[in-house]
Design an enzyme around this catalytic site. Sequence first.
Site, PDB file in Angstrom:
ATOM      1  N   ARG A 160      26.769   3.723 -20.774  1.00  0.00           N
ATOM      2  CA  ARG A 160      26.545   4.898 -21.591  1.00  0.00           C
ATOM      3  C   ARG A 160      27.826   5.329 -22.279  1.00  0.00           C
ATOM      4  NH1 ARG A 160      21.632   3.451 -21.544  1.00  0.00           N
ATOM      5  NH2 ARG A 160      20.452   3.895 -19.661  1.00  0.00           N
ATOM      6  N   THR A 161      27.673   6.164 -23.280  1.00  0.00           N
ATOM      7  CA  THR A 161      28.845   6.654 -24.025  1.00  0.00           C
ATOM      8  C   THR A 161      29.824   7.347 -23.078  1.00  0.00           C
ATOM      9  OG1 THR A 161      27.422   7.052 -25.909  1.00  0.00           O
ATOM     10  CG2 THR A 161      29.563   8.105 -25.932  1.00  0.00           C
ATOM     11  N   GLN A 162      31.072   6.905 -23.085  1.00  0.00           N
ATOM     12  CA  GLN A 162      32.086   7.531 -22.219  1.00  0.00           C
ATOM     13  C   GLN A 162      33.037   8.399 -23.013  1.00  0.00           C
ATOM     14  OE1 GLN A 162      31.612   6.902 -19.133  1.00  0.00           O
ATOM     15  NE2 GLN A 162      30.312   5.092 -19.279  1.00  0.00           N
TER      16      GLN A 162
ATOM     17  N   ASN B  95      23.651   9.872 -21.767  1.00  0.00           N
ATOM     18  CA  ASN B  95      24.047   9.040 -22.901  1.00  0.00           C
ATOM     19  C   ASN B  95      24.145   9.906 -24.143  1.00  0.00           C
ATOM     20  OD1 ASN B  95      24.588   6.959 -24.617  1.00  0.00           O
ATOM     21  ND2 ASN B  95      22.512   6.122 -24.627  1.00  0.00           N
ATOM     22  N   PRO B  96      25.134  10.815 -24.164  1.00  0.00           N
ATOM     23  CA  PRO B  96      25.137  11.831 -25.215  1.00  0.00           C
ATOM     24  C   PRO B  96      25.527  11.287 -26.587  1.00  0.00           C
ATOM     25  CG  PRO B  96      27.127  12.008 -23.893  1.00  0.00           C
ATOM     26  CD  PRO B  96      26.287  10.947 -23.248  1.00  0.00           C
TER      27      PRO B  96
END
Lengths: 265, 284, 250
Positions: A41-43, A145-146
């Site tokens: 996921r987006t970090q 997962n923004p």
Amino acid sequence: MDHFPTNWGRPRNDAIDAYGTYPIHSRPKNDQDAFSAGVQRTQQPIVTGTSVLAIKYKDGIMMAADNLASYGSLARFKDVRRLHPVGDHTVIGAGGDMSDFQYLQTILDELTISEFTAQDGHSLGPAEIHEYLAQVMYARRSKMNPLWNSILVGGVKDGKKFLSYVDLLGTTYSASTLATGYGGHIAQPLLREAVEGREDTLTEEQALAIIENSMRVLFYRDARSLNKYQVATITAAGVSISESKHLETSWSFAEGIRGYGAQTQ
Amino acid sequence: MFRNTYDSDNTVFSPQGRLHQVEYALEAVKQGSAAIGLRSKTHAVLLALKRSTGELASYQQKMFRIDDHVGIAIAGLTSDARVLSNFMRQQAMSSKMVFNRPIPVNRLVSSIADKAQVNTQEYGRRPYGVGFLVIGQDNSGPHLYEFSPSGNSYEYYAMSIGARSQSAKTYLEKHYEKFADCSFEDLVRHGLHALRETLQQDKELNVNNTSIGIIGPKSEHEKSETPGGAFRILENEAVEPFLQTMRSKEELKEEERQALDASKAEEATGTAAPAADDDVQMSG
Amino acid sequence: MTSIGTGYDLSASTYSPDGRIFQVEYANKAVENSGTAIGLKVKDGIVLAVEKLVHSKLLVPGANRRIQTIDRHIGLATAGLLADGRHLSNRARDEAANYRETYNAPPPLKAVADRLGLYVQAYTLYSSVRPFGISTILGTVDEDGPGLFVVEPSGIFYGYNGAAVGKGKQLAKTELEKLDLSQLSLREAVIEAARIIYLVHEDTREKEFELEMSWIGPETNNTHLPVPQDLLEEAETKAKEQFEFEDDAA
């Protein structure tokens, strides 16, 4: 259509269609492949935009954002448009990850076209766009997962002014002056001082002056900003986004600073 | 009605290009008791005749609230009506949740029309056996729509569906031009007259078998305030004041005669003969 | 007259001994029973016009649209079973949105018509579904200029300069062939389209009808929009005039 008689009348997907009345032709999928196990996921945001400012004034909303997309500390892309019109009534401005913002632009364009094809006199205004974005942002954050953005949504519909904020956590906030990122710390006090109480009397020139002043302060203080910016104006007549403006700044004070000016010691 | 080789499957066209299963589904709507809808510039109104299985039984509910700004009256298979109205409620709620706006009524009606169309095209399914009259309001004012099992939906000034609805339609066609500027009480009165036309010989409208659904500002006969003109259903005693305003059939005939005399100069050809059961059409 | 298939016509997955699929032919019958729809491709744009048969005077005029918009620049008019028409317009919108998502560009009409043709054809292969009972006219102005296609219930589609489907198809086609379409302007095409629809309706002498028209061209910035009210009224007035001359002549 379902060609297999064994599927006709079969148990339906209750989460989506409890009475099995809509064509759900596929049986529930339980097979997750090995690849999806390694998906991350987006970090962190990579190519980022900085603050966006917006205020309410007499005729509507004014929003501003500079033309910079930074790659960490590198001022990488200097002609990026961070203000985007949605339909005839709304402008959104975003800071944060620029690829996620491009994705948002795509889905909002799809939404706009979908609304246009209905051709029934209804259109999506800023309030609806904001609600939609808030739902999307919150749903993504709930999946860990923004979409890594802070977004301002502003517009005028049916004579009503609308200005609101939504971010990567799905937090929403509404006020007559809004700013994201560093703008929230540096520009917001200036905007509040100048605008609060005067939302219905400020003229376009005055509003522009307030915005320009705040953008200048931000350029002096925000190390990830640029002196090239655009201003969007939304009134009952519609949306208009200006060409890039240049910010006049004076760095002569630097002469007196040791190590920066003429002096070496 | 005729029985032929082309009418047992949903997926078979007849040589004339007709879908008999869908046409039979329309018959199911005609089996239900009558429902009337009409609208003015300020209000949209539904009236329905409720049936009961016997003296000891309650009367079948004919109207359902979908959202604050949308309500429906049904005619036909009640179980199918429940499924579709539940779907409508989901759609309406989804619009509120995702966009924070009440769903535009025409889109809501189109969504069930499209759903019903799928059921007319695939084997193993049957068309829905229920028709709706949908009233709603949005920023372009009050609206009335008819939904039918064929998957067609139309917007009307006034409409009736269900058993003996043709008689009601004749009344509505005669008077519909007045509806736009009618007061709310007059609008309901017209609706009740039209509903009365669908009654069998010895029956009459009473507080038990009549229900009225309303969208629009509060009227003088209503007790409680409804914010925003939201959809509400009046039943039992609440219907009584409206029933009182009805005029007898003799009075109506007298009015008509006077109106006809007044326009003696013009050769009044009157309305075109109502076509045989034109309730709902499949093709344009 | 109607050819009865007798035993070979109960499902779309059956051929007749002479190689015909009767269910598809019956689907065409449904189209022939419906009000006429026409499309004109002219020098700089497209006009679509539909003869909407009004089955009740209680209908709200202008409310029940037959011509649908697909994406920004494509118009779709159907003749036949109206509910099927809506199904296909929804599918067309999905296809157009899918093209846009994949290629990040507005869908050319050829691509949409192609996908719709495939979709319609799929419903002619199986006994578990019935074919669509509609003919669809698609029009656009895209990067290749003005385009006009017709998709039939069999799934076949062709490009046209002028197209007509529905009850008055023959008469409308004759009228369209008389016109020099490539030389007409968009406004002239609107007038001609209205004239043809009125002419076709006179011939059938059915119930009341309502004319619905839409256009795409430089005046709409290549967006598909309904013809504005004033132009519509002008076209209708001119269309009605053609019968006055006939009456005078008679």
